[in-house]
Design a protein around this motif. Sequence first.
Motif, PDB file in Angstrom:
ATOM      1  N   ASN A 139       0.845  -1.190   0.000  1.00  0.00           N
ATOM      2  CA  ASN A 139       0.000   0.000   0.000  1.00  0.00           C
ATOM      3  C   ASN A 139       0.880   1.239   0.000  1.00  0.00           C
ATOM      4  N   SER A 140       2.015   1.159  -0.683  1.00  0.00           N
ATOM      5  CA  SER A 140       2.993   2.256  -0.683  1.00  0.00           C
ATOM      6  C   SER A 140       2.873   3.120  -1.926  1.00  0.00           C
ATOM      7  N   PHE A 141       1.646   3.351  -2.392  1.00  0.00           N
ATOM      8  CA  PHE A 141       1.455   4.135  -3.613  1.00  0.00           C
ATOM      9  C   PHE A 141       1.886   5.572  -3.352  1.00  0.00           C
ATOM     10  N   GLY A 142       2.550   6.148  -4.367  1.00  0.00           N
ATOM     11  CA  GLY A 142       3.169   7.452  -4.196  1.00  0.00           C
ATOM     12  C   GLY A 142       4.671   7.347  -4.011  1.00  0.00           C
ATOM     13  N   TYR A 143       5.182   6.108  -3.923  1.00  0.00           N
ATOM     14  CA  TYR A 143       6.617   5.856  -3.728  1.00  0.00           C
ATOM     15  C   TYR A 143       7.086   4.791  -4.714  1.00  0.00           C
ATOM     16  N   GLN A 144       8.330   4.932  -5.196  1.00  0.00           N
ATOM     17  CA  GLN A 144       8.905   3.914  -6.076  1.00  0.00           C
ATOM     18  C   GLN A 144       8.998   2.593  -5.316  1.00  0.00           C
ATOM     19  N   LYS A 145       8.587   1.504  -5.951  1.00  0.00           N
ATOM     20  CA  LYS A 145       8.489   0.243  -5.221  1.00  0.00           C
ATOM     21  C   LYS A 145       8.721  -0.971  -6.111  1.00  0.00           C
ATOM     22  N   SER A 146       8.426  -0.857  -7.400  1.00  0.00           N
ATOM     23  CA  SER A 146       8.282  -2.054  -8.230  1.00  0.00           C
ATOM     24  C   SER A 146       9.570  -2.441  -8.955  1.00  0.00           C
ATOM     25  N   HIS A 147       9.475  -3.516  -9.737  1.00  0.00           N
ATOM     26  CA  HIS A 147      10.564  -3.966 -10.603  1.00  0.00           C
ATOM     27  C   HIS A 147      10.426  -3.382 -12.007  1.00  0.00           C
ATOM     28  N   GLY A 148       9.777  -2.229 -12.121  1.00  0.00           N
ATOM     29  CA  GLY A 148       9.637  -1.563 -13.415  1.00  0.00           C
ATOM     30  C   GLY A 148       8.196  -1.363 -13.833  1.00  0.00           C
ATOM     31  N   CYS A 149       7.304  -2.150 -13.244  1.00  0.00           N
ATOM     32  CA  CYS A 149       5.884  -1.981 -13.548  1.00  0.00           C
ATOM     33  C   CYS A 149       5.355  -0.739 -12.849  1.00  0.00           C
ATOM     34  N   VAL A 150       4.117  -0.385 -13.203  1.00  0.00           N
ATOM     35  CA  VAL A 150       3.422   0.733 -12.577  1.00  0.00           C
ATOM     36  C   VAL A 150       2.291   0.148 -11.741  1.00  0.00           C
ATOM     37  N   ASN A 151       2.487   0.123 -10.421  1.00  0.00           N
ATOM     38  CA  ASN A 151       1.513  -0.445  -9.486  1.00  0.00           C
ATOM     39  C   ASN A 151       0.470   0.592  -9.112  1.00  0.00           C
ATOM     40  N   MET A 152      -0.775   0.130  -8.967  1.00  0.00           N
ATOM     41  CA  MET A 152      -1.875   0.956  -8.447  1.00  0.00           C
ATOM     42  C   MET A 152      -2.665   0.110  -7.462  1.00  0.00           C
ATOM     43  N   SER A 153      -3.506   0.769  -6.657  1.00  0.00           N
ATOM     44  CA  SER A 153      -4.448  -0.003  -5.844  1.00  0.00           C
ATOM     45  C   SER A 153      -5.316  -0.827  -6.788  1.00  0.00           C
ATOM     46  N   VAL A 154      -5.863  -1.926  -6.292  1.00  0.00           N
ATOM     47  CA  VAL A 154      -6.650  -2.809  -7.157  1.00  0.00           C
ATOM     48  C   VAL A 154      -7.864  -2.075  -7.725  1.00  0.00           C
ATOM     49  N   GLY A 155      -8.520  -1.261  -6.907  1.00  0.00           N
ATOM     50  CA  GLY A 155      -9.689  -0.520  -7.394  1.00  0.00           C
ATOM     51  C   GLY A 155      -9.338   0.468  -8.490  1.00  0.00           C
TER      52      GLY A 155
END
Length: 137
Positions: free
Chosen positions: A100-116
């Motif tokens: 739930n760390s949206f707003g911060y770099q976190k992934s392996h290159g993908c663009v993560n969002m909340s499921v909704g």
Amino acid sequence: SDLVTFIAPPGGANGRWVSIDLYEQILVAYEGGTPIFATPISSGLRSFPTREGLFSVWAKMATDDMSGSMGLPDQYSIPRVPYVLYFDGDRALHGAFWHNSFGYQKSHGCVNMSVGDAKWVYDFLGEGSSVYVFRSR
């Protein structure tokens, strides 16, 4: 808000498209030149960057199994990742239920969002839709 940088459609983007601001970690969805939706995202870490540029959605999948970095300390294997829109090779826009760390770099290159929010973007975009990745500063 001063967190969201609205931009004109980049060359080739028309109809429904999204911008991804790597500096602010925000995705904005547009209908032509009109912004209609914005959400915080998590893009790639410095060692696994989300590349800047203008891309097209080349595959749309309600769920997909994702894995990578096999044999390395940061390997991952996540079944049934929801609302997947591939746009740059194996990099995708998708929902992330594991953080739930949206707003911060976190992934392996993908663009993560909340499921909704990922469902909203998934329903909004089609194959061939433009994805514009940039840094506002």
